[in-house]
Scaffold this motif. Structure first.
Motif, short mmCIF file in Angstrom:
data_model
loop_
_atom_site.label_atom_id
_atom_site.label_comp_id
_atom_site.label_asym_id
_atom_site.label_seq_id
_atom_site.Cartn_x
_atom_site.Cartn_y
_atom_site.Cartn_z
N ARG A 137 10.07 16.68 -10.29
CA ARG A 137 10.75 17.33 -9.28
C ARG A 137 9.62 18.26 -8.56
N PRO A 138 9.08 17.76 -7.48
CA PRO A 138 7.68 18.31 -6.95
C PRO A 138 8.31 19.51 -6.24
N ASP A 139 9.74 19.32 -5.94
CA ASP A 139 10.23 20.72 -5.02
C ASP A 139 10.27 22.01 -5.90
N LEU A 140 10.27 21.88 -7.23
CA LEU A 140 10.30 23.04 -7.89
C LEU A 140 9.15 23.67 -8.15
N THR A 141 9.23 24.95 -8.21
CA THR A 141 8.07 25.87 -8.54
C THR A 141 8.02 26.26 -9.96
N VAL A 142 7.10 25.70 -10.77
CA VAL A 142 7.37 25.88 -12.30
C VAL A 142 6.26 26.89 -12.81
N VAL A 143 7.10 27.73 -13.54
CA VAL A 143 6.31 28.92 -14.09
C VAL A 143 5.97 28.57 -15.67
N VAL A 144 4.84 28.44 -16.26
CA VAL A 144 4.80 28.42 -17.66
C VAL A 144 4.46 29.68 -18.23
N ILE A 145 4.82 30.10 -19.39
CA ILE A 145 4.70 31.26 -20.15
C ILE A 145 4.05 30.67 -21.25
N THR A 146 3.11 30.94 -21.81
CA THR A 146 2.48 30.62 -22.95
C THR A 146 1.84 31.80 -23.51
N GLY A 147 1.06 31.59 -24.96
CA GLY A 147 0.41 32.65 -25.66
C GLY A 147 -1.13 32.24 -25.86
N ASP A 148 -1.60 32.89 -26.68
CA ASP A 148 -2.91 32.52 -26.92
C ASP A 148 -3.01 31.48 -28.03
N GLY A 149 -2.14 31.74 -28.99
CA GLY A 149 -2.09 30.50 -30.10
C GLY A 149 -1.44 29.40 -29.39
N ASP A 150 -0.13 29.34 -28.73
CA ASP A 150 0.25 28.37 -27.94
C ASP A 150 -0.68 27.54 -27.30
N GLY A 151 -1.06 28.46 -26.11
CA GLY A 151 -1.85 27.80 -25.14
C GLY A 151 -3.50 27.43 -25.30
N LEU A 152 -4.05 28.08 -26.48
CA LEU A 152 -5.51 28.04 -26.59
C LEU A 152 -5.75 27.08 -27.93
N ALA A 153 -4.88 27.30 -28.80
CA ALA A 153 -5.14 26.54 -30.20
C ALA A 153 -4.62 25.25 -30.08
N ILE A 154 -3.09 25.20 -30.58
CA ILE A 154 -2.61 23.87 -30.77
C ILE A 154 -2.23 23.23 -29.31
N GLY A 155 -2.20 24.09 -28.37
CA GLY A 155 -2.25 23.83 -26.85
C GLY A 155 -3.20 23.50 -26.31
N GLY A 156 -4.41 23.81 -26.61
CA GLY A 156 -5.72 24.02 -26.03
C GLY A 156 -6.07 22.57 -25.10
N ASN A 157 -5.85 21.50 -25.78
CA ASN A 157 -6.20 20.30 -25.02
C ASN A 157 -5.18 20.25 -23.92
N HIS A 158 -4.07 20.62 -23.84
CA HIS A 158 -3.01 20.40 -22.72
C HIS A 158 -3.72 21.33 -21.69
N LEU A 159 -4.00 22.52 -22.08
CA LEU A 159 -4.55 23.47 -20.96
C LEU A 159 -5.50 22.98 -20.21
N ILE A 160 -6.68 22.51 -21.09
CA ILE A 160 -7.79 22.18 -20.13
C ILE A 160 -7.54 20.88 -19.40
N HIS A 161 -6.67 20.10 -19.94
CA HIS A 161 -6.26 19.08 -18.93
C HIS A 161 -5.40 19.11 -17.87
N ALA A 162 -4.51 20.13 -17.89
CA ALA A 162 -3.72 20.78 -16.75
C ALA A 162 -4.57 21.28 -15.63
N ALA A 163 -5.59 22.29 -16.27
CA ALA A 163 -6.40 22.55 -15.34
C ALA A 163 -7.45 21.59 -14.60
N ARG A 164 -7.78 20.52 -15.50
CA ARG A 164 -8.63 19.42 -14.82
C ARG A 164 -7.89 18.74 -13.80
N ARG A 165 -6.51 18.32 -14.17
CA ARG A 165 -5.71 17.87 -13.01
C ARG A 165 -4.98 18.50 -11.95
#
Lengths: 298, 269
Positions: B93-121
Motif C-alpha cells: 500500500r504505497p499510498d499509506l504513510t507508515v510510521v514505525v515505533i521501535t525501541g533500542d532493544g527491539d530495533g537495535l538488538a533482535i531487529g538490528g539486521n532489519h534496521l540496517i537493511h531498511a536503511a540500506r533500501r
C-alpha cells in the motif's frame, strides 16, 4: 529596615568574599555609632562549601545570631544560597541576591553522577515568596566597574541604602578592610551596586505586582486533571516542571492536584511533559509583570 | 522551540486520537514514552495527515506498546520485525504513510539486521527509535545502547561493552534522514518527527527517553523529574548568559559523550 537596630544575614560560597563583606558592613555599623556583633560559619569554604555570616547591630547587641524569620535582609552572593536562606528572612524582609550560580559538588550531575540538580528557580518566581527581591548580575556589574571579583562589594552597594549608615562610614569601612590593591575596584563596584535601581516592592497584601488594571483576570491558565490516568507521586514530572509551583500532591499522594491554581500562567509545560495524558491546560489572556532584575545602572 | 510548535501544543485534544478504553496506559509512572506519543500526535496534527492513510507499526517492548493506544490503523508485530512488516505494508500500500515505533532493544538488538537493511533500501518509512538504554518490559536487562558502567539486571557490576550510536549506524547504512531528539526537549521533538514523516525515504529519529523504573532506579539517577533534568545536561544545554559567567562551567561529563540533537543527516531523494 528599622533605623535603630537590624539583622543582616550574608551567605555565599567559599572564596566569594562573604566574610570580607560582613566585616565591611560590621565596620560601617561601628563607624556609625552602633554596637555590632558578627559571627560566621566558614568551615567548608576552602572546598567550595557554604559560608554564612550573621550580622546584628543596634544600641546594644547581646548575641550575633539571627533566628529563623528574623533577618531584615539576606545578602546572597550566590543564587542557590540565596534561595536556601529565604526562611531566615522576616516577613517583609529584603532578599539581595546575585545571579551568579556555583553548582555545589552534589549537583555536578551527569548520567552516572550526582543525584540532585541545581535548583531551577527563576527570579520572578521568588517574588511570590519574598515581595522585595533585588537580584543583580553582580559579577558583570563588578567587571564593568573594574574587577569581577569585587562582586561582593556590588551587593553591599545594593544593601547600603537599606541600612542607616552614612556614606562616609561605608567608604571608611571599605578602605580599612579591603586589600589595598583591590581598593579602587571595590569602591567602584560598591558605587555601581548602590546606583542600581529595582522595581518597588508591592505594598503588603497586594500580592503579585501588576502593571495592568485589576479588572484583568487574575489567573491566565487553569489545569484540568484526569484523575484516573495520573500515576501520582512516583512520576511527579508536572510538579517539578511547573515554574510556578501550581501542582502538588495531597498526603494520599495520587492523583496530582492544582494546589495553587491562581498562579498558573498557562505555560503548558506540565501538559507537554505529562506522559500519561492526564493534564490539560486551558489558556486565557496573558498579563505581564515587571522584571525584578536590575538591567542597567542609572 | 518555535512559537508555531507551542501553538500546536496548545490547540490539541489528545483524547481524540487515543483508544480511551485502553487508558491509562501500562507504562510505569514517569516513563518518557508517553511524552513521545504526545509529540507524535502533535506532529501528525501539524502535517494535517489523513488518519485513514496513516499506519503505525511496532514490534515488542515498552515503546512498541504505544501503538496500542493510538486510535488509528495500527499493527503490533513480532519482536524486532516492525520494520519488516512495515516494509511489506509500504510495498503493498504505497499510498499509506507508515510510521514505525521501535525501541533500542527491539530495533537495535533482535531487529538490528532489519534496521540496517531498511536503511540500506531507503524504504519510505518514518522510524522512531525510543532509546531508554534498557529492556524495560522484561525487567531492566542490558541493551545495545546501555552506556558502559551502567548497572542492569544482567550487568550488576556495570556494563562493559561499547554502545551503539544508532544515528551513526543508520546513516552509514544509507538512511536519507537521520535525527535525534529527546523527551526533555518535547517541542523540538514535534518538528523532528514531522520532518521525518514528511521526508521521502527512510527517515530515522532516535529519541532519548527515560526508564525511571529500571534504568533510573538501578543507576540511582532519581525519578522521572531528575532524569529529565539530567537528560538536558547530556545535550549541552547551559544557556549562554550562564556559560559566559566565570563561575559557571558545565562539569565535565564523565564517560558519556555529549550528544547532538536535531537533524544530523539529510539527503534529498
Amino acid at each position: 529596615m528599622p533605623a535603630e537596630s537590624g539583622s543582616v544575614l550574608l551567605v555565599g560560597v567559599g572564596g566569594q568574599g562573604v566574610v570580607l563583606s560582613s566585616a565591611v558592613a560590621a565596620d560601617a555599623a561601628r563607624r556609625s555609632g552602633f554596637d555590632v556583633k558578627q559571627s560566621e560559619v566558614h568551615g567548608m569554604s576552602q572546598r567550595g562549601g557554604v559560608v554564612s555570616s550573621h550580622l546584628r547591630y543596634g544600641p546594644l547587641v547581646h548575641s550575633p545570631l539571627i533566628g529563623a524569620g528574623e533577618a531584615d535582609a539576606v545578602v546572597a552572593l550566590e543564587w542557590n544560597e540565596g534561595v536556601r536562606a529565604i526562611p531566615a528572612l522576616r516577613p517583609g524582609g529584603t532578599l539581595i541576591v546575585s545571579l551568579d550560580r556555583i553548582p555545589p559538588p552534589s549537583a555536578f550531575v551527569d548520567r552516572h553522577g550526582g543525584a540532585v540538580a541545581y535548583p531551577a528557580v527563576a527570579p520572578d518566581t521568588l517574588r511570590r515568596t519574598v515581595p522585595d527581591v533585588r537580584a543583580a548580575d553582580a559579577t558583570s556589574v563588578a567587571a564593568a566597574a573594574g574587577n569581577a571579583r569585587a562582586m561582593n562589594s556590588v551587593l553591599l552597594g545594593i544593601l547600603s541604602p537599606l541600612l542607616p549608615f552614612p556614606a562616609e562610614a561605608w567608604d571608611g569601612a571599605i578602605a580599612a578592610n579591603v586589600p589595598r590593591a583591590a581598593l579602587e575596584a571595590n569602591r567602584a563596584a560598591f558605587a555601581a551596586g548602590r546606583a542600581l535601581r529595582f522595581p518597588a516592592a508591592p505594598a503588603p497584601g497586594t500580592g503579585r505586582p501588576r502593571r495592568r488594571a485589576p479588572a484583568e483576570p487574575p489567573s491566565v491558565g487553569s489545569v484540568d486533571i484526569v484523575d484516573a490516568w495520573c500515576k501520582g507521586e512516583d512520576c511527579a514530572i508536572c510538579v517539578r516542571a511547573c515554574p510556578e509551583y501550581v501542582l502538588g500532591f495531597e498526603p494520599d499522594a495520587r492523583p496530582v492536584r492544582a494546589v495553587r491554581p491562581d498562579a498558573c500562567t498557562a505555560c503548558m509545560l506540565c501538559e507537554i511533559l505529562c506522559p500519561d495524558f492526564a493534564i490539560t491546560v486551558r489558556r486565557a489572556a496573558v498579563p505581564a509583570g515587571p522584571s525584578l532584575v536590575a538591567a542597567e545602572t542609572t | 522551540m518555535t512559537a508555531k510548535a507551542l501553538a500546536a501544543a496548545t490547540g490539541i485534544d489528545y483524547r481524540e486520537h487515543l483508544r480511551l478504553p485502553m487508558m491509562p496506559h501500562i507504562l510505569c509512572p514517569g516513563c518518557g514514552h508517553g511524552i513521545v506519543l504526545k509529540a507524535l500526535l502533535r506532529a501528525i496534527r501539524s502535517l494535517d495527515l489523513d488518519w485513514d492513510r496513516l499506519a503505525f507499526v511496532a514490534g515488542i517492548g515498552c515503546s512498541s506498546r504505544l501503538v496500542g493506544y493510538i486510535d488509528g490503523c495500527t499493527l503490533h508485530t513480532t519482536h524486532g520485525r516492525a520494520l519488516t512488516f512495515a516494509t511489506g505494508l509500504k510495498l503493498a500500500r504505497p499510498d499509506l504513510t507508515v510510521v514505525v515505533i521501535t525501541g533500542d532493544g527491539d530495533g537495535l538488538a533482535i531487529g538490528g539486521n532489519h534496521l540496517i537493511h531498511a536503511a540500506r533500501r531507503d524504504v519510505d518509512l518514518a522510524c522512531l527509535l525510543l532509546n531508554n538504554e534498557t529492556y524495560g518490559m522484561t525487567g531492566g536487562q542490558v541493551a545495545p545502547t546501555t552506556v558502559p558502567g551502567s548497572v542492569s539486571t544482567t550487568t550488576p557490576r556495570g556494563a562493559t561493552e561499547p554502545p551503539f550510536d544508532a544515528c551513526a549506524l543508520v546513516t552509514a547504512a544509507g538512511a536519507s534522514f537521520v535525527a535525534r531528539g529527546a523527551t526533555s526537549l518535547p517541542l523540538e521533538l514535534d518538528t523532528l518527527i514531522a520532518a521525518a514523516i514528511a521526508h521521502r525515504g527512510f527517515s530515522f529519529v532516535e529519541i532519548e527517553s527515560d526508564c525511571p523504573e529500571y534504568f533510573g532506579r538501578y543507576n540511582r539517577l532519581g525519578r522521572a523529574p531528575e532524569m529529565l533534568q539530567q537528560q538536558r545536561r547530556r545535550f549541552d544545554e547551559v544557556d549562554e548568559t550562564l556559560a559566559a559567567k566565570r563561575f559557571v562551567g558545565a562539569p565535565p561529563h564523565a564517560g558519556v559523550p555529549r550528544l547532538r540533537t536535531g537533524v544530523l543527516h539529510e539527503r534529498k531523494t
